[in-house]
Design an enzyme around this catalytic site. Structure first.
Site, PDB file in Angstrom:
ATOM      1  N   THR A  25      -6.739   6.008  -3.825  1.00 44.47           N
ATOM      2  CA  THR A  25      -7.687   7.125  -3.795  1.00 44.47           C
ATOM      3  C   THR A  25      -7.010   8.468  -4.044  1.00 44.47           C
ATOM      4  OG1 THR A  25      -7.420   7.225  -1.416  1.00 44.47           O
ATOM      5  CG2 THR A  25      -9.273   5.930  -2.250  1.00 44.47           C
ATOM      6  N   CYS A  81     -24.361  24.523 -27.872  1.00 41.49           N
ATOM      7  CA  CYS A  81     -23.589  24.884 -29.067  1.00 41.49           C
ATOM      8  C   CYS A  81     -23.595  26.403 -29.260  1.00 41.49           C
ATOM      9  CB  CYS A  81     -24.185  24.187 -30.287  1.00 41.49           C
ATOM     10  SG  CYS A  81     -23.137  24.272 -31.743  1.00 41.49           S
ATOM     11  N   CYS A 127     -28.955  20.807 -26.781  1.00 43.84           N
ATOM     12  CA  CYS A 127     -27.878  20.781 -27.776  1.00 43.84           C
ATOM     13  C   CYS A 127     -27.708  22.175 -28.377  1.00 43.84           C
ATOM     14  CB  CYS A 127     -28.182  19.751 -28.858  1.00 43.84           C
ATOM     15  SG  CYS A 127     -29.751  19.996 -29.709  1.00 43.84           S
ATOM     16  N   CYS A 152     -17.616  18.434 -32.577  1.00 47.00           N
ATOM     17  CA  CYS A 152     -16.969  18.407 -31.252  1.00 47.00           C
ATOM     18  C   CYS A 152     -17.575  17.415 -30.274  1.00 47.00           C
ATOM     19  CB  CYS A 152     -16.953  19.802 -30.643  1.00 47.00           C
ATOM     20  SG  CYS A 152     -18.539  20.343 -29.972  1.00 47.00           S
ATOM     21  N   CYS A 191     -35.674  12.939 -31.029  1.00 47.74           N
ATOM     22  CA  CYS A 191     -35.509  14.246 -30.381  1.00 47.74           C
ATOM     23  C   CYS A 191     -36.754  14.604 -29.587  1.00 47.74           C
ATOM     24  CB  CYS A 191     -35.239  15.319 -31.435  1.00 47.74           C
ATOM     25  SG  CYS A 191     -35.129  16.985 -30.749  1.00 47.74           S
ATOM     26  N   ASN A 226       0.842  -1.195   0.000  1.00 49.04           N
ATOM     27  CA  ASN A 226       0.000   0.000   0.000  1.00 49.04           C
ATOM     28  C   ASN A 226       0.875   1.242   0.000  1.00 49.04           C
ATOM     29  OD1 ASN A 226      -1.622   2.166   0.562  1.00 49.04           O
ATOM     30  ND2 ASN A 226      -2.928   1.081   2.027  1.00 49.04           N
ATOM     31  N   PHE A 227       1.151   1.734  -1.192  1.00 52.76           N
ATOM     32  CA  PHE A 227       1.910   2.989  -1.347  1.00 52.76           C
ATOM     33  C   PHE A 227       0.961   4.092  -1.826  1.00 52.76           C
ATOM     34  CE2 PHE A 227       5.904   0.375  -2.631  1.00 52.76           C
ATOM     35  CZ  PHE A 227       6.101   0.024  -1.303  1.00 52.76           C
ATOM     36  N   CYS A 244      -2.349   5.240   0.102  1.00 53.74           N
ATOM     37  CA  CYS A 244      -3.294   5.984   0.925  1.00 53.74           C
ATOM     38  C   CYS A 244      -2.822   7.416   1.132  1.00 53.74           C
ATOM     39  CB  CYS A 244      -3.481   5.299   2.268  1.00 53.74           C
ATOM     40  SG  CYS A 244      -4.740   4.029   2.172  1.00 53.74           S
TER      41      CYS A 244
END
Lengths: 437, 440
Positions: A205, A357, A353, A385, A347, A136-137, A139
């Site tokens: 984490t 845009c 949208c 995009c 739609c 465990n390197f 936390c």
């Protein structure tokens, strides 16, 4: 029926779903419940060195952020490593492994950065009959203030050193768990490999504060009016984790090193994505803490059904399949042209949208057509995009449709080429010009 | 002879107190905070939202719902009240199923609209409970405006006029303000004396004086108001009721639905309001529904709404009709009223013509909900004429009538639907027009 049995650095489990080292794997009671539910393996919650156990706060250990309908999107915790006696844990690990021999039993360890400390704990862990260890390197809270956890994981030289100590002092496979609280995940991964580690697992984490109480101005979670950064996990961190897994999987120096993927895995689909990017299996925590252990049933069945549907016979057919498709921006095909297309039958005319845009992008979606409320893409403005797709509440309503080679891109007035061309060859790239000269 | 709720003829106290309380309770219980948050999360925050455009008062619905979802209910209430100071009552009585909720994109998408009405109620109730006032009077202009009628149109106009700094005097024929909100809407749509609380909330802005029991013709004329005030707004609603033509009768048991609804609203004890064992409601609008549902609520055993037209022409929305049916009301269509039958001076039934056949429904009580009419106001010595069309006052787009200095709105005009929300919009817009005129 697809074969989802997993072999990770020689550790076998009936499926690739392990529970990560975390609160759900702190005791035999929980782990046995998990195995009964069908989990393929566990990484037992981190053990510390012999002696008085660590203590935890006696107030809230977790904070969270939520999406619509209070769906938990991100969890943060300040719980430390196991606060139970080392011997109690070892006894339970041994018993559970004996009772569930077909399940993976990996033990997470965090002791001070001195060789003697590792030499002391490795034999007693090995004696339990467990299948491997995870260092465990990662936390980011509490233990890091004492020179452990992410304090080690943030220094590649320490990672290499401790990994080497472990390989020298145990026959067990060594998995190094990496912290994401660094700028480039490839450095700690390379260090683990150089130190002889069999695999890396990631991500641990992310340092975080989930919120601030606006009545008393305490960070959340609040302990007597104060807060400390905790470790962030859950669906919110999955994109960060996916990228870090991919970075290691495609790095020339670490390519091929086994990776146990961690970070927001909630469904079989998440797991498949991690494995496609190069993870040999996955570890889960927040989803189990949110919904309980039985979600693994759907993970197993869902993964298997998807593999059957796609004709993947075993996990090796999917592991790393997406890795070659992760590349640097400079190699993306600039001759690929896509345009948004709105399916008018799907739609529902929410207009999101359009306003996305119009306000923030390229003014490429109508609001009215012939005086009627209607949202249509103006191909001569659309840069492809994808923002409209992302903000549309109806799945599949807007799609990005690639223009076939030979057709006209109305925006640029150019004919779409069938050849591949990237930034390295682009005339606007000063480096490209320099190379040409 | 049947006892209790099945007593024949017209009777009071068919039910016990608990049953009345249950039957006349809120049609839709209000959202609590959790329910409001969950529902608000369903809103897509549409751009140029259809719901907003379907609202006669043009409330910025996506914004007020977003404000609920961000736990900013006071901001939400302000968004509502800026457009519609009667946002609280409209949240209760608006036929949302034919307005905002009908065009909600989630109605289009999945047949389940965001429940805008209940969210609006949550926001406005929260603000009113907190006593939060959002509007102040501008410095006094010294101008005085007379408003006729303290209903939704009149008070919406008065409130907006007060905001602009004008002095307002409201002339109300009844002893209480609120108009149809107080006298014409079903009790189960406005519980806990909400109409009066709302009027208090609206008039708290100041600068609005309401004079009660002031009837046009008896106590004042429009001509006199025009002389005395800088402007006049007519929002007196419809004071007359349509007769059943030749079929009407003065028999005991023949009542006007809107009066009966008003009587029930004003009754301290609903059990004291007489109702028949078998009731026929003639009409096809919301008043017919309100009367029929409440007749059932008071213990009437058989309640039949008889509408002369076909199903698709019925003014009450499909949803309202469903509410009535769920409360045990029978709705019959294409029932042309012929005459009320009597025995010994009391109603014994009603005769209809249906496709050339005579249909008789036995009943003890007939409630007439066949529409109201404008009682042409007494203009006194005014030089101008008040032009009517279809029995209603003609107004232009700003609410101006044919008379100089006189505006009008609400049910008494021949524009818009006869809805509280339409009346509010007309009153508000007339106030803006009046303010512009007075500024010149």
């Amino acid at each position: 029926m697809a074969d989802i049995r997993n072999d990770f650095v020689g550790i076998k489990s009936p499926n690739p779903f392990w529970l990560a080292s975390a609160p759900p794997t702190d005791k035999a009671y929980n782990v046995v419940r998990a195995f009964k539910a069908g989990w393929g393996g566990v990484v037992w919650k981190t053990l510390g060195e012999e002696g008085p156990p660590v203590v935890n706060v006696n107030g809230p250990r977790y904070g969270a952020i939520w999406g619509a309908d209070r769906r938990l999107l991100g969890l943060n915790n300040i719980e430390l490593i196991t606060d139970r006696e080392l011997q109690t844990n070892l006894r339970e690990i041994k018993q559970v492994k004996a009772d569930w021999p077909d399940r993976a039993m990996v033990v997470s360890i965090m002791v001070p950065c001195e060789e003697q400390a590792w030499k002391a704990i490795l034999p007693v862990v090995e004696e339990t009959g467990c299948d491997g260890i995870e260092l465990n390197f990662g936390c980011p809270h509490g233990m890091s203030e004492r020179g452990m956890g992410s304090a080690v994981g943030q220094v590649p030289e320490y990672i290499e050193m401790v990994a080497r100590w472990c390989k020298a002092n145990t026959r067990m496979p060594v998995i190094v768990k990496l912290t994401p609280n660094i700028t480039d995940i490839r450095y700690p991964a390379r260090a683990a490999l150089t130190g002889g580690a069999d695999a890396v697992s990631l991500i641990n984490t992310v340092s975080s504060i989930t919120g601030v109480n606006l009545d008393n101005f305490s960070p959340e979670p609040s302990i007597d009016g104060k807060g400390s950064h905790g470790g962030y996990c859950g669906p919110a961190v999955k994109p960060i984790a996916l990228n870090m897994v991919a970075e290691i999987a495609r790095d020339p120096q670490t390519r091929g090193m086994p990776i146990s993927g961690i970070g927001g895995v909630t469904t079989w689909r998440d797991a498949a994505e991690f494995m496609a990017l190069g993870a040999g299996n996955v570890q889960v925590c927040t989803a189990a803490m949110t919904y309980g252990f039985r979600i693994v049933e759907d993970m197993i069945e869902g993964l298997s059904n998807w593999m059957d549907a796609k004709g993947h016979a075993s996990l090796s057919d999917i592991i790393g399949r997406a890795t070659p498709n992760v590349t640097d921006w400079q190699y993306l095909n600039l001759n690929y042209v896509a345009k948004a297309r709105i399916d008018q039958d799907k739609c529902i005319s929410c207009g999101r949208c359009h306003i996305a845009c119009e306000d923030t992008s390229h003014q490429a979606i109508t609001q009215t057509v012939n005086g009627k409320r209607m949202f249509e893409v103006m191909e001569d403005e659309c840069v492809g995009c994808n923002l409209c797709v992302n903000v549309c509440p109806v799945e599949g309503c807007i799609e990005m449709v690639p223009l076939a080679p030979g057709t006209l891109d109305q925006r640029t007035g150019k004919t779409v080429s069938d050849s591949y061309a990237n930034w390295t060859q682009h005339p606007n790239n000063p480096m490209a010009k320099a190379a040409a000269e | 002879m049947s006892e209790g709720r099945y007593r024949e003829g017209i009777a009071t106290h068919r039910l016990d107190a608990a049953e009345y309380a249950e039957n006349l309770n809120d049609l839709h219980p209000p959202f609590d905070r959790h329910e409001a948050q969950v529902e608000a999360d369903r809103c897509y925050f549409c751009y140029d939202a259809p719901c907003m455009n379907a609202c006669p008062t043009q409330i910025d619905i996506p914004m007020f719902i977003r404000q609920i979802s961000t736990d900013n209910p006071l901001g939400s209430a302000k968004t509502i009240f800026e457009q519609n100071i009667f946002g609280g009552m409209c949240a209760r009585v608006c036929p949302t199923e034919t307005l905002c909720e009908q065009v909600c994109v989630r109605e289009v998408a999945e047949g389940k609209p965001v429940r805008i009405g209940l969210l609006q109620r949550y926001a406005t109730d929260t603000a009113m409970k907190a006593g939060a006032q959002f509007f102040e009077r501008a410095p006094s202009t010294g101008r005085k405006v007379a408003v006729v009628g303290a209903g939704p149109a009149g008070l919406a106009c008065a409130h907006r006029l007060a905001m602009h700094g004008h002095e307002v005097v409201v002339f109300e024929a009844r002893p209480k303000p609120g108009g149809l909100n107080e006298y014409g809407i079903a009790a189960y749509k406005s519980v806990d004396n909400f109409a009066q609380a709302e009027v208090d909330y609206i008039t708290a802005i100041g600068g609005i004086e309401i004079r009660y029991e002031q009837e046009i013709g008896h106590h004042f004329t429009i001509g006199a108001l025009v002389l005395k005030y800088d402007a006049v707004f007519l929002g007196m609603g419809l004071g007359g009721v349509n007769a059943l033509g030749g079929a009407d009768a003065q028999a005991s048991g023949s009542v006007d639905a809107i009066e009966w609804i008003g009587e029930l609203r004003q009754a301290a004890d609903p059990g004291a309001v007489p109702v028949g064992r078998r009731v026929v409601v003639v009409g096809g609008g919301m008043t017919a529904i309100d009367a029929a549902v409440q007749a059932r609520a008071l213990g009437a055993d058989e309640v039949t709404i008889c509408y002369r037209g076909p199903r698709e022409r019925m003014k009450a929305s499909v949803y309202e009709q469903e509410v009535a049916r769920s409360r045990g009301v029978v709705i019959r269509f294409e029932m042309q009223p012929s005459r009320i039958l009597t025995e010994g001076g009391s109603v014994s039934g009603m005769e209809f013509t249906r496709h050339g056949e005579t249909v008789t429904i036995a009943c003890d009580q007939v409630m007439k909900a066949i529409g109201q009419t404008l009682v042409a106001p007494d203009l006194g010595t005014a030089a101008d004429k008040l032009v009517l069309e279809g029995g209603r006052i003609v107004i232009d787009a700003e609410g101006r009538t044919s008379m100089a200095k006189v505006w009008a709105g609400g049910d008494c005009v021949n524009a818009g639907e006869d809805l509280t929300v339409a009346a509010v919009a007309q009153g508000r817009d007339a106030a803006e027009s009046i303010s512009r005129a007075l500024a010149q």
